[in-house]
Design a protein around this motif. Structure first.
Motif, PDB file in Angstrom:
ATOM      1  N   GLY A  69       0.815  -1.215   0.000  1.00 14.83           N
ATOM      2  CA  GLY A  69       0.000   0.000   0.000  1.00 14.83           C
ATOM      3  C   GLY A  69       0.842   1.254   0.000  1.00 14.83           C
ATOM      4  N   LEU A  70       1.927   1.257   0.783  1.00 12.57           N
ATOM      5  CA  LEU A  70       2.826   2.408   0.797  1.00 12.57           C
ATOM      6  C   LEU A  70       3.504   2.586  -0.562  1.00 12.57           C
ATOM      7  CD1 LEU A  70       4.494   1.967   4.298  1.00 12.57           C
ATOM      8  CD2 LEU A  70       2.912   3.786   3.611  1.00 12.57           C
ATOM      9  N   GLN A  71       3.927   1.490  -1.164  1.00 17.60           N
ATOM     10  CA  GLN A  71       4.586   1.570  -2.465  1.00 17.60           C
ATOM     11  C   GLN A  71       3.639   2.094  -3.535  1.00 17.60           C
ATOM     12  OE1 GLN A  71       5.953  -2.536  -2.581  1.00 17.60           O
ATOM     13  NE2 GLN A  71       8.069  -1.887  -2.248  1.00 17.60           N
ATOM     14  N   ALA A  72       2.372   1.711  -3.444  1.00 19.08           N
ATOM     15  CA  ALA A  72       1.401   2.203  -4.422  1.00 19.08           C
ATOM     16  C   ALA A  72       1.133   3.686  -4.230  1.00 19.08           C
ATOM     17  CB  ALA A  72       0.097   1.405  -4.294  1.00 19.08           C
ATOM     18  N   ALA A  73       1.087   4.153  -2.980  1.00 17.64           N
ATOM     19  CA  ALA A  73       0.824   5.565  -2.709  1.00 17.64           C
ATOM     20  C   ALA A  73       2.037   6.432  -3.000  1.00 17.64           C
ATOM     21  CB  ALA A  73       0.395   5.737  -1.248  1.00 17.64           C
ATOM     22  N   LEU A  74       3.229   5.871  -2.831  1.00 18.48           N
ATOM     23  CA  LEU A  74       4.479   6.618  -3.022  1.00 18.48           C
ATOM     24  C   LEU A  74       5.402   5.792  -3.921  1.00 18.48           C
ATOM     25  CD1 LEU A  74       4.986   7.644   0.702  1.00 18.48           C
ATOM     26  CD2 LEU A  74       4.376   9.203  -1.149  1.00 18.48           C
ATOM     27  N   PRO A  75       5.127   5.724  -5.215  1.00 17.73           N
ATOM     28  CA  PRO A  75       5.867   4.820  -6.095  1.00 17.73           C
ATOM     29  C   PRO A  75       7.357   5.132  -6.190  1.00 17.73           C
ATOM     30  CG  PRO A  75       4.425   6.267  -7.361  1.00 17.73           C
ATOM     31  CD  PRO A  75       4.052   6.432  -5.931  1.00 17.73           C
ATOM     32  N   ALA A  76       7.773   6.350  -5.862  1.00 20.16           N
ATOM     33  CA  ALA A  76       9.200   6.674  -5.935  1.00 20.16           C
ATOM     34  C   ALA A  76       9.931   6.373  -4.628  1.00 20.16           C
ATOM     35  CB  ALA A  76       9.383   8.150  -6.302  1.00 20.16           C
ATOM     36  N   SER A  77       9.223   5.954  -3.603  1.00 17.15           N
ATOM     37  CA  SER A  77       9.864   5.639  -2.318  1.00 17.15           C
ATOM     38  C   SER A  77      10.497   4.255  -2.374  1.00 17.15           C
ATOM     39  CB  SER A  77       8.844   5.708  -1.189  1.00 17.15           C
ATOM     40  OG  SER A  77       7.816   4.749  -1.382  1.00 17.15           O
ATOM     41  N   SER A  78      11.421   4.000  -1.435  1.00 13.58           N
ATOM     42  CA  SER A  78      12.065   2.695  -1.360  1.00 13.58           C
ATOM     43  C   SER A  78      12.187   2.288   0.101  1.00 13.58           C
ATOM     44  CB  SER A  78      13.441   2.717  -2.039  1.00 13.58           C
ATOM     45  OG  SER A  78      14.297   3.655  -1.403  1.00 13.58           O
ATOM     46  N   TYR A  79      12.355   0.966   0.323  1.00 14.72           N
ATOM     47  CA  TYR A  79      12.277   0.429   1.670  1.00 14.72           C
ATOM     48  C   TYR A  79      13.340  -0.656   1.869  1.00 14.72           C
ATOM     49  CZ  TYR A  79       7.856   2.825   1.354  1.00 14.72           C
ATOM     50  OH  TYR A  79       6.908   3.786   1.153  1.00 14.72           O
ATOM     51  N   ARG A  80      13.884  -0.687   3.091  1.00 15.94           N
ATOM     52  CA  ARG A  80      14.821  -1.743   3.469  1.00 15.94           C
ATOM     53  C   ARG A  80      14.413  -2.300   4.827  1.00 15.94           C
ATOM     54  NH1 ARG A  80      20.892  -0.099   3.541  1.00 15.94           N
ATOM     55  NH2 ARG A  80      21.033  -2.315   4.056  1.00 15.94           N
ATOM     56  N   ALA A  81      14.663  -3.591   5.021  1.00 14.16           N
ATOM     57  CA  ALA A  81      14.365  -4.210   6.312  1.00 14.16           C
ATOM     58  C   ALA A  81      15.266  -3.608   7.388  1.00 14.16           C
ATOM     59  CB  ALA A  81      14.575  -5.717   6.242  1.00 14.16           C
ATOM     60  N   LEU A  82      14.691  -3.336   8.552  1.00 11.73           N
ATOM     61  CA  LEU A  82      15.484  -2.778   9.643  1.00 11.73           C
ATOM     62  C   LEU A  82      16.600  -3.716  10.068  1.00 11.73           C
ATOM     63  CD1 LEU A  82      12.790  -1.079  11.900  1.00 11.73           C
ATOM     64  CD2 LEU A  82      14.523   0.032  10.511  1.00 11.73           C
ATOM     65  N   THR A  83      16.383  -5.016   9.928  1.00  7.97           N
ATOM     66  CA  THR A  83      17.453  -5.964  10.249  1.00  7.97           C
ATOM     67  C   THR A  83      18.694  -5.684   9.426  1.00  7.97           C
ATOM     68  OG1 THR A  83      16.013  -7.760  10.996  1.00  7.97           O
ATOM     69  CG2 THR A  83      18.132  -8.393  10.086  1.00  7.97           C
ATOM     70  N   ASP A  84      18.500  -5.278   8.164  1.00 10.16           N
ATOM     71  CA  ASP A  84      19.637  -5.032   7.282  1.00 10.16           C
ATOM     72  C   ASP A  84      20.269  -3.664   7.510  1.00 10.16           C
ATOM     73  OD1 ASP A  84      19.260  -7.505   6.077  1.00 10.16           O
ATOM     74  OD2 ASP A  84      17.940  -6.683   4.528  1.00 10.16           O
ATOM     75  N   CYS A  85      19.444  -2.659   7.799  1.00  8.31           N
ATOM     76  CA  CYS A  85      20.001  -1.307   7.841  1.00  8.31           C
ATOM     77  C   CYS A  85      20.336  -0.817   9.244  1.00  8.31           C
ATOM     78  CB  CYS A  85      19.067  -0.311   7.145  1.00  8.31           C
ATOM     79  SG  CYS A  85      17.388  -0.227   7.769  1.00  8.31           S
ATOM     80  N   LEU A  86      19.800  -1.457  10.280  1.00 10.58           N
ATOM     81  CA  LEU A  86      20.106  -1.035  11.652  1.00 10.58           C
ATOM     82  C   LEU A  86      20.422  -2.235  12.554  1.00 10.58           C
ATOM     83  CD1 LEU A  86      17.234   1.571  12.181  1.00 10.58           C
ATOM     84  CD2 LEU A  86      19.627   2.069  11.665  1.00 10.58           C
ATOM     85  N   PRO A  87      21.227  -3.167  12.100  1.00 10.46           N
ATOM     86  CA  PRO A  87      21.417  -4.388  12.912  1.00 10.46           C
ATOM     87  C   PRO A  87      22.043  -4.130  14.273  1.00 10.46           C
ATOM     88  CG  PRO A  87      23.027  -4.295  11.133  1.00 10.46           C
ATOM     89  CD  PRO A  87      22.032  -3.204  10.875  1.00 10.46           C
ATOM     90  N   MET A  88      23.039  -3.285  14.363  1.00 14.45           N
ATOM     91  CA  MET A  88      23.719  -3.074  15.632  1.00 14.45           C
ATOM     92  C   MET A  88      22.855  -2.288  16.612  1.00 14.45           C
ATOM     93  SD  MET A  88      26.522  -4.680  15.618  1.00 14.45           S
ATOM     94  CE  MET A  88      27.428  -3.930  16.959  1.00 14.45           C
ATOM     95  N   LEU A  89      22.006  -1.396  16.095  1.00 15.26           N
ATOM     96  CA  LEU A  89      21.133  -0.628  16.972  1.00 15.26           C
ATOM     97  C   LEU A  89      20.206  -1.553  17.743  1.00 15.26           C
ATOM     98  CD1 LEU A  89      20.243   2.202  17.873  1.00 15.26           C
ATOM     99  CD2 LEU A  89      18.599   2.184  15.994  1.00 15.26           C
ATOM    100  N   ARG A  90      19.750  -2.609  17.106  1.00 13.38           N
ATOM    101  CA  ARG A  90      18.889  -3.583  17.766  1.00 13.38           C
ATOM    102  C   ARG A  90      19.697  -4.585  18.578  1.00 13.38           C
ATOM    103  NH1 ARG A  90      14.281  -6.183  14.226  1.00 13.38           N
ATOM    104  NH2 ARG A  90      13.584  -6.603  16.334  1.00 13.38           N
ATOM    105  N   ALA A  91      20.875  -4.937  18.105  1.00 10.45           N
ATOM    106  CA  ALA A  91      21.609  -6.048  18.707  1.00 10.45           C
ATOM    107  C   ALA A  91      22.239  -5.683  20.042  1.00 10.45           C
ATOM    108  CB  ALA A  91      22.691  -6.548  17.741  1.00 10.45           C
TER     109      ALA A  91
END
Length: 318
Positions: A69-91
């Motif tokens: 739904g977000l991709q359809a509303a904002l087709p130019a936006s992009s998304y990454r899993a938090l596990t991939d982009c903030l692993p140490m912040l969670r770990a």
């Protein structure tokens, strides 16, 4: 949806009927709120909170429907899993997080110390699982996520769900259970024997116990995650049960039960003080029985601290 962008205050998007509860739960003006009414388009409201071509991290557990739904509303936006982009912040956990994880682990330990005094023989796995869930709640868990009770040959399935099998004298029973206390997870496993174990059951349990201890002993800052897996796996392989150790040695834990870091071959991330994860080797003999022992541990400045303290021995239950 919690929208965090560099050019606007944190904003929580909720259904209009949930807004009052959400504002009360926050308890302070830490967030601004947006809402939508039934029959309107939540993604249109969400698109006003995000930059049209922005890059966003998204929760690992977000529904695919919401992401689409977000991709359809904002087709130019992009998304990454938090596990991939903030692993140490969670770990890496801070002191308050460590205190919550320790409290969750202590509550799970108390549940185990109670369940071993209850009757196993002649009862269904589901009955014991229900007792475990009740005990977790009794000792402070606000949420029970799983109560694995794998008796006899069912214990050879690492993620067996409690079923209708009647537990019998002579069974080994794998008990793997956990949930959330103060919003942070518990996850522990012990294997018990209904009546005195036979020689093979005791042997396999001794091997897994030694492997689990080897994995814990390997934990210290700077060691690669994969070395924890290697330490535990080496003990089981040397004993001749290598092919029967079917899974990685551990996973991180925090606000979810499984998160980075993972104790698995190929993970070269070095351990850092404040990381919390399971050490849970197992041996699974198809058609016979399984054994697993699991503790949650945290990396300290000079080694390791266990967040589960119940005895690792093969407890005999009735």
């Amino acid at each position: 949806m919690l929208a965090l962008t560099p050019d606007a205050p944190p904003t929580l998007l909720v259904p209009r009927l949930e807004r009052g509860d959400a504002e009360a739960a926050v308890g302070a003006p830490a967030l601004t709120f947006a809402d939508w009414a039934d029959g309107s388009d939540p993604y249109a409201v969400a698109s006003d909170l995000l930059r049209p071509a922005g890059r966003y991290g998204i929760s690992d557990s977000a529904w695919a429907l919401h992401l689409l739904g977000l991709q359809a509303a904002l087709p130019a936006s992009s998304y990454r899993a938090l596990t991939d982009c903030l692993p140490m912040l969670r770990a890496v956990k801070g002191p308050d997080e460590l205190a919550r994880l320790a409290a969750a682990g202590a509550a799970a330990d108390r549940a185990y110390e109670e369940i071993v005094h209850m009757r196993f023989a002649g009862r269904r796995e589901t009955e014991v699982a229900a007792d475990l869930a009740d005990l977790l709640r009794q000792f402070g868990h606000e949420q029970v996520d799983f109560t694995v009770v794998g008796s006899g040959p069912n214990g050879a399935n690492p993620h067996h769900e409690a079923g209708s099998r009647v537990i019998a004298d002579g069974d080994l029973v794998v008990l793997d259970f956990g949930g959330l206390r103060y919003g942070y997870g518990s996850d522990t496993t012990r294997t018990v024997s209904v009546g005195e174990p036979n020689a093979k059951q005791q042997e396999v349990h001794d091997v897994v116990r030694a492997a689990q201890q080897a994995g814990v002993d390997a934990v210290r800052p700077g060691v690669a995650c994969q070395d924890i897996d290697r330490a535990a796996r080496a003990v089981i392989t040397e004993a001749g049960y290598g092919p029967q150790f079917l899974h990685r040695t551990g996973h991180g834990i925090g606000v979810t039960t499984h998160e980075p870091p993972y104790m698995v071959e190929g993970e070269t991330q070095p351990l850092v003080p404040g990381m919390c994860f399971s050490v849970e080797p197992g041996v699974y003999l198809a058609g016979e029985f399984g054994v697993r022992i699991e503790d949650i541990v945290t990396v300290t400045d000079d080694g390791v601290r266990g967040l589960n303290t119940t005895d690792h021995g093969l407890r005999v239950v009735g």
